[in-house]
Design an enzyme around this catalytic site. Structure first.
Site, PDB file in Angstrom:
ATOM      1  N   HIS A 244       0.864  -1.192   0.000  1.00 27.37           N
ATOM      2  CA  HIS A 244       0.000   0.000   0.000  1.00 27.37           C
ATOM      3  C   HIS A 244       0.888   1.225   0.000  1.00 27.37           C
ATOM      4  CE1 HIS A 244      -3.012   2.914   0.816  1.00 27.37           C
ATOM      5  NE2 HIS A 244      -2.632   3.134   2.054  1.00 27.37           N
TER       6      HIS A 244
ATOM      7  N   HIS B 117      -8.368   7.788  -1.373  1.00 26.38           N
ATOM      8  CA  HIS B 117      -7.280   7.298  -0.523  1.00 26.38           C
ATOM      9  C   HIS B 117      -6.042   6.973  -1.360  1.00 26.38           C
ATOM     10  CE1 HIS B 117      -6.119   4.286   2.912  1.00 26.38           C
ATOM     11  NE2 HIS B 117      -5.113   4.999   2.505  1.00 26.38           N
TER      12      HIS B 117
ATOM     13  N   ASP C 231       1.237  -4.417 -20.587  1.00 27.34           N
ATOM     14  CA  ASP C 231       2.287  -5.365 -20.188  1.00 27.34           C
ATOM     15  C   ASP C 231       2.105  -5.840 -18.740  1.00 27.34           C
ATOM     16  OD1 ASP C 231       3.663  -5.501 -22.574  1.00 27.34           O
ATOM     17  OD2 ASP C 231       5.030  -3.860 -22.088  1.00 27.34           O
TER      18      ASP C 231
ATOM     19  N   TYR D  66      22.291  37.263 -33.579  1.00 29.25           N
ATOM     20  CA  TYR D  66      22.312  37.046 -32.131  1.00 29.25           C
ATOM     21  C   TYR D  66      23.746  36.779 -31.654  1.00 29.25           C
ATOM     22  CZ  TYR D  66      21.227  34.788 -27.649  1.00 29.25           C
ATOM     23  OH  TYR D  66      21.188  34.437 -26.325  1.00 29.25           O
TER      24      TYR D  66
ATOM     25  N   HIS E 153       0.953   5.769  -0.962  1.00 29.92           N
ATOM     26  CA  HIS E 153       0.208   6.969  -1.338  1.00 29.92           C
ATOM     27  C   HIS E 153       0.962   7.620  -2.503  1.00 29.92           C
ATOM     28  CE1 HIS E 153      -2.320   7.665   2.562  1.00 29.92           C
ATOM     29  NE2 HIS E 153      -2.302   6.394   2.196  1.00 29.92           N
TER      30      HIS E 153
HETATM   31 ZN   LIG Z   1      -3.112   4.782   3.188  1.00 25.86          ZN
END
Ligand SMILES: [Zn+2]
Length: 237
Positions: free
Chosen positions: A99, A175, A124, A235, A101
């Site tokens: 898990h 979440h 894939d 230039y 974030h």
């Molecule tokens: Zn979380």
């Protein structure tokens, strides 16, 4: 192999996988967690709750039973323990859960949208869109929140008839992502790839929608290119 040895190796793998989340820039602070199950020994090994990566070590990884209860006197397991336990119970072929974030996957989760399969990088690894599960109800949040997060994930996968081995990832609405795999390494790889395809999908949609953006006028393009290049360039010194 003695079971103590197996547990020691599990702790080492889980510890290294947690460090990898940080190295792969999928997490900040202590936001993520990795776990691994051994179904013969009926144990799960998971990161302890709220321990910084500097303080963390392999021997601090927490060993629990299949209900997520720590065996003996150990640190508190990750607060998402019950989500992991419920997923292991429901998906008998997975060996590890991750898990995070990670930012791009979270953006899709916050938008409440599946990540569409737009190209071969996605194909894939994921056999179809990566689903975004429904929002938890207030009752589900005030009750056994972490276990109910697991319920909502499983419900989404069953309702949509998704093969959890072919699409080893999901977004929990508002979440973030959960990924899994047969091994800890594969579960982390899936978390890495998920964030990459989430980012690519965002860019793909953005570019598709911005195709009417006006180009630079030809006279301004000429002016800037030709003042630096070619025989009339002026230039520089
Ligand atoms: Zn979380």
């Amino acid at each position: 192999m003695m079971s103590e040895e197996i547990i020691k190796e599990m702790k080492e793998r889980v510890y290294r996988a947690n460090l990898r989340l940080s190295e792969e820039k999928l997490i900040k602070l202590t936001w993520g967690n990795v776990s691994e199950i051994n179904r013969e020994l009926c144990i799960i090994v998971i990161k302890p709750s709220g321990v910084s990566y500097e303080e963390m070590s392999a021997d601090k990884m927490v060993v629990t039973d299949l209900r997520g209860q720590p065996i003996g006197d150990q640190m508190k397991p990750s607060s998402d323990m019950m989500t992991h336990a419920h997923l292991y119970e429901s998906f008998p072929k997975i060996g590890s859960i991750v898990h995070t974030h990670s930012e791009h996957a979270v953006m899709w989760a916050q938008a409440g949208k599946d990540i569409p399969a737009y190209g071969t990088t996605h194909a894939d690894h994921f056999f179809g869109d990566v689903p975004c599960a429904r929002e938890l109800t207030t009752e589900e949040i005030s009750g056994e929140y972490e276990r109910n997060t697991g319920h909502v994930i499983v419900e989404c996968i069953l309702e949509r008839g998704i093969d959890y081995e072919a699409v080893p990832a999901i977004l929990v609405k508002s979440h973030g992502p959960f990924t899994w795999g047969s091994t800890t390494e594969k579960a982390v790889d899936n978390a890495v790839v998920l964030d990459v395809v989430a980012k690519m999908a965002m860019g793909t949609e953005y570019i598709s929608k911005s195709s009417l953006t006006k180009k630079i006028p030809q006279y301004l393009l000429d002016k800037h290119y030709l003042r630096k290049h070619g025989k009339n360039a002026y230039y520089g010194q």
